[in-house]
Design a protein around this motif. Structure first.
Motif, PDB file in Angstrom:
ATOM      1  N   LYS A 173       0.870  -1.369  -0.099  1.00 45.99           N
ATOM      2  CA  LYS A 173       0.098   0.031   0.032  1.00 45.99           C
ATOM      3  C   LYS A 173       0.900   1.110  -0.001  1.00 45.99           C
ATOM      4  CE  LYS A 173      -3.528  -2.279   2.621  1.00 45.99           C
ATOM      5  NZ  LYS A 173      -4.413  -2.510   3.739  1.00 45.99           N
ATOM      6  N   ASN A 211       1.170   3.653   2.044  1.00 41.98           N
ATOM      7  CA  ASN A 211       1.680   4.165   3.243  1.00 41.98           C
ATOM      8  C   ASN A 211       2.661   3.226   3.721  1.00 41.98           C
ATOM      9  OD1 ASN A 211      -0.068   1.911   3.714  1.00 41.98           O
ATOM     10  ND2 ASN A 211      -0.791   2.641   5.586  1.00 41.98           N
ATOM     11  N   GLY A 263       0.497  -3.288   5.870  1.00 38.96           N
ATOM     12  CA  GLY A 263       1.046  -2.658   4.494  1.00 38.96           C
ATOM     13  C   GLY A 263       0.826  -3.481   3.221  1.00 38.96           C
TER      14      GLY A 263
END
Length: 93
Positions: A13, A15, A30
């Motif tokens: 992801k 982030n 993640g």
């Protein structure tokens, strides 16, 4: 370029991209996607969600175990990433 060349993949992801590029492992929270059939200790290529290759890692859990894991569990152990050149640029000769 896909096919067998990159048989086992993990997509992170947005982030989690920066964390990986700073040399950190990838937590389950993640992970955006993971290839079916990844075994624990299997080498994987790490991609961003838009298919940009970011580096390499080793799966610490199989695909099935990853689905059941806690969000803070480590899923991919960092091996190498695109940010390494920038982090070690000063020591390169």
């Amino acid at each position: 370029m896909n096919g067998m060349l990159f048989q086992f993949k993990v997509w992170v992801k947005p982030n989690a991209e920066q964390q990986f590029l700073y040399g950190n492992n990838i937590l389950k929270s993640g992970v955006g996607r993971i290839t079916e059939g990844v075994a624990a200790k299997q080498g994987v290529v790490v991609f961003s969600m838009n298919e940009t290759p970011l580096g390499f890692g080793v799966a610490s859990k199989s695909t099935a175990d990853c689905r059941r894991a806690d969000p803070t569990a480590i899923v991919v152990l960092h091996q190498a990433d695109l940010g390494e050149y920038l982090r070690s640029e000063a020591t390169l000769t």
